[in-house]
Design an enzyme around this catalytic site. Structure first.
Site, PDB file in Angstrom:
ATOM      1  CE  LYS A 220      -2.101   2.970   1.960  1.00 45.40           C
ATOM      2  NZ  LYS A 220      -2.030   4.402   1.551  1.00 45.40           N
TER       3      LYS A 220
ATOM      4  CD  GLU B 139      -0.716   9.337  17.885  1.00 47.69           C
ATOM      5  OE1 GLU B 139      -1.665   8.601  18.212  1.00 47.69           O
ATOM      6  OE2 GLU B 139       0.219   9.610  18.667  1.00 47.69           O
TER       7      GLU B 139
ATOM      8  CD  GLU C 171      11.759   4.119   9.620  1.00 48.47           C
ATOM      9  OE1 GLU C 171      11.516   5.123  10.333  1.00 48.47           O
ATOM     10  OE2 GLU C 171      11.975   4.174   8.410  1.00 48.47           O
TER      11      GLU C 171
ATOM     12  CB  CYS D 296      11.854   9.035   9.732  1.00 51.31           C
ATOM     13  SG  CYS D 296      12.558   7.850   8.622  1.00 51.31           S
TER      14      CYS D 296
ATOM     15  CD  GLU E  59       9.076  12.644  12.426  1.00 53.23           C
ATOM     16  OE1 GLU E  59       8.001  12.053  12.601  1.00 53.23           O
ATOM     17  OE2 GLU E  59      10.067  12.125  11.884  1.00 53.23           O
TER      18      GLU E  59
HETATM   19  P1  ADP Z   1       2.392  10.564   7.246  1.00 47.40           P
HETATM   20  O1  ADP Z   1       2.015  11.486   8.342  1.00 47.40           O
HETATM   21  O2  ADP Z   1       3.835  10.483   6.942  1.00 47.40           O
HETATM   22  O3  ADP Z   1       1.528  10.664   6.035  1.00 47.40           O
HETATM   23  P2  ADP Z   1       0.958   8.212   7.975  1.00 47.40           P
HETATM   24  O4  ADP Z   1       1.272   7.306   9.098  1.00 47.40           O
HETATM   25  O5  ADP Z   1      -0.324   8.957   8.018  1.00 47.40           O
HETATM   26  O6  ADP Z   1       2.206   9.150   7.877  1.00 47.40           O
HETATM   27  O7  ADP Z   1       1.011   7.441   6.587  1.00 47.40           O
HETATM   28  C1  ADP Z   1       1.966   6.485   6.226  1.00 47.40           C
HETATM   29  C2  ADP Z   1       1.276   5.384   5.455  1.00 47.40           C
HETATM   30  O8  ADP Z   1       0.319   4.751   6.308  1.00 47.40           O
HETATM   31  C3  ADP Z   1       0.476   5.857   4.248  1.00 47.40           C
HETATM   32  O9  ADP Z   1       0.574   4.877   3.231  1.00 47.40           O
HETATM   33  C4  ADP Z   1      -0.943   5.944   4.784  1.00 47.40           C
HETATM   34  O10 ADP Z   1      -1.949   5.847   3.806  1.00 47.40           O
HETATM   35  C5  ADP Z   1      -0.963   4.752   5.698  1.00 47.40           C
HETATM   36  N1  ADP Z   1      -1.982   4.821   6.770  1.00 47.40           N
HETATM   37  C6  ADP Z   1      -2.519   5.929   7.337  1.00 47.40           C
HETATM   38  N2  ADP Z   1      -3.382   5.580   8.316  1.00 47.40           N
HETATM   39  C7  ADP Z   1      -3.388   4.225   8.385  1.00 47.40           C
HETATM   40  C8  ADP Z   1      -4.048   3.264   9.218  1.00 47.40           C
HETATM   41  N3  ADP Z   1      -4.882   3.631  10.177  1.00 47.40           N
HETATM   42  N4  ADP Z   1      -3.779   1.952   9.026  1.00 47.40           N
HETATM   43  C9  ADP Z   1      -2.896   1.567   8.073  1.00 47.40           C
HETATM   44  N5  ADP Z   1      -2.258   2.422   7.256  1.00 47.40           N
HETATM   45  C10 ADP Z   1      -2.484   3.733   7.400  1.00 47.40           C
END
Ligand code: ADP
Length: 499
Positions: free
Chosen positions: A197, A252, A271, A305, A402
């Site tokens: 994904k 989160e 990570e 990161c 961050e």
């Molecule tokens: P950032 O703040 O760097 O965008 P995220 O953690 O929101 O970091 O996103 C990193 C990846 O995790 C993206 O591919 C995002 O679509 C995916 N993602 C966001 N929320 C969820 C979730 N609840 N469960 C699984 N994947 C998620």
């Protein structure tokens, strides 16, 4: 740009070509529509213009991809039957194909992320190819052990290392193809199958890579791509038939994934973020330390990161360091990311740019002083001036949270004890850098800093052979190196009674 599915989904660059079709998912070796037909737009961060129309996968689409990955993992499938020499060749072929298409892939990466083409073409894309080459070498070297056992009389015992199964891999937008390679290369080397994904902001190189897997001889179903938002990622984590989730992203989301994965006891590796200390002692080569500090925080617009975002400087070297970093940061000019001379690109989105700018305001309210930068550049695209905040103390939000942008928080320190204490005074523990000519001091500090990577007299380098990951809220599990082979295999003990 070659005549590929990728070319089809590019809107902005190829308006004169046949009307681009909406994005597809890559399932079981084919580009297919999402069941709902829903699509969303991605944007070019350098212009704000719509870039591509991408399929939004729902739980049903994720299920289709997981089923394809499960079937490809079944005993007797072409992938499971493939011997290790052939699997090595597949990975080497993938690396060759990335290199052969590097120009096009670099362009896609720059359009999607806003990072300079200089970085995509010199770092991201070649490093992704190297990662496949590195793990191609591992395929024939994944072995168990023969272990003497002390119980049971005469017995012969050994271990096997087996692939885990279907791996869900969720990656962020800052280094799309490189993050893909860190996850996909070891997972394939170990014989797993994958549902990837990509981040919703940057799915293009993953879709292009999907085509290359077929050209490389990876059987259909072994590698699948589901595009979409966080909800698509969440559906992958929820899925009962996914054996492992590898995730890179925010703290989160990492916590969310851990909670959900606990329901089915999936293996997880996370990570997450960082707020890495870059500690500069007065006895170091300060000029060099300051030059590297710029790369440590401003490379990739600071969207890293591992960014050395907390710069600790010993009192007596402070003025010299500040004068070098400030004057050099002032000279960094942002430009069209597709221009080969550009070294500072655009941030990923307006929302993210505003969040980074907001941190500058937070810093000012907390008493920090902006020595350079602190502002948006222009109104088109999401560019921001490299920013240095001084007068920061380690308890301020700009030192603890961050920011994920081009903002360095500079903190003074008096001695090694203070540096050690404050460097560790953080929820994160991803990386740290130490600059000194005193090797005892360097190693003492390296030992006491709680971080997955410590650089001494350098910063921000990684190597495919060296484990990478975090302490504390920066996550757990180690990617790269042999560590990733452990991450993508299960160990089985086999006991033979010889009595
Ligand atoms: P950032 O703040 O760097 O965008 P995220 O953690 O929101 O970091 O996103 C990193 C990846 O995790 C993206 O591919 C995002 O679509 C995916 N993602 C966001 N929320 C969820 C979730 N609840 N469960 C699984 N994947 C998620």
């Amino acid at each position: 740009m070659s005549e590929t599915a990728t070319a089809n989904i590019l809107v902005e660059l190829l308006p004169q070509k046949a009307k681009p079709k909406a994005g597809k998912l890559f399932i079981n070796g084919e580009f297919v529509d999402s069941a709902s037909g829903k699509v969303f737009n991605t944007y070019n961060p350098a212009t704000g213009a719509i870039l591509a129309s991408i399929a939004e996968a729902d739980a049903g689409d994720v299920d289709r991809a997981v089923k394809a990955a499960r079937a490809a993992f079944a005993e007797g499938s072409p992938w499971r039957k493939m011997n290790s020499s052939d699997r090595t060749r597949c990975l080497l072929k993938l690396a060759d194909l990335i290199r052969a298409n590097a120009e096009e892939i670099s362009e896609l990466e720059t359009l999607d992320t806003g990072k300079p083409i200089f970085e995509s073409s010199k770092f991201d894309i070649p490093q992704a190819a190297e990662c496949f080459e590195y793990y191609a070498g591992w395929v024939t070297k994944i072995t168990g052990e023969t272990i003497p056992v002390s119980k049971g009389g005469d017995a012969f015992a050994y271990t096997l290392r087996e692939p885990i199964g279907v791996c869900g891999q969720i990656i962020p937008w800052n280094f799309p193809l490189q993050m893909l390679s860190w996850k996909v290369a070891p997972a394939l080397a170990c014989g797993n199958t994958i549902v990837l994904k990509p981040a919703e902001q940057t799915p293009l190189t993953a879709l292009r890579f999907a085509e290359l897997t077929l050209e490389a001889g990876i059987p259909p179903g072994v590698f699948n791509v589901v595009t979409g938002s966080g909800a698509t990622g969440a559906a992958l984590v929820e899925h009962e038939d996914v054996d492992k989730i590898a995730f890179t992203g925010s703290v989160e989301t990492g916590k969310d994934i851990m909670r959900t994965a606990s329901k089915s006891l999936k293996r997880i590796s996370l990570e997450l973020g960082g707020k890495s200390p870059n500690i500069v002692f007065a006895d170091s080569d300060i000029e060099t330390a300051a030059k590297y500090a710029l790369g440590g925080i401003f490379f990739n617009q600071g969207e890293m990161c591992t960014a050395g975002s907390r710069i600790f400087i010993e009192e007596s070297g402070y003025d010299q360091f500040m004068s070098v970093i400030t004057s050099r940061a002032q000279k960094m000019v942002a430009g069209d990311p597709l221009h080969p001379k550009t070294r500072l690109g655009a941030l990923i989105s307006e929302e993210h740019l505003n969040s980074v700018l907001n941190y500058v305001d937070i810093g000012k309210k907390e008493g920090a002083i902006v020595t350079t930068g602190g502002e948006r550049i222009g109104t088109k695209g999401y560019f921001m001036k490299p920013t240095v905040l001084e007068g920061v103390t380690n308890n301020m939000r700009v030192a603890q949270e961050e920011i994920f942008g081009p903002v360095a928080s500079v903190i003074r320190f008096k001695d090694i004890e203070e540096a050690m204490r404050e460097a560790n005074n953080s929820q994160f523990g991803l990386a740290a850098a130490i600059w000194t000519r005193d090797i005892k001091k360097a190693h003492k500090l390296a030992r006491s800093i709680k971080a997955g990577t410590v650089w001494i007299n350098t910063i921000s380098t990684t190597d495919n052979a060296l484990p990478f990951g975090g302490f504390k809220s920066s996550g757990f599990g180690r990617e790269l190196g042999k560590a990733a082979i452990d991450l993508y295999t299960e160990t089985k003990s086999v006991w033979v009674d010889l009595n």
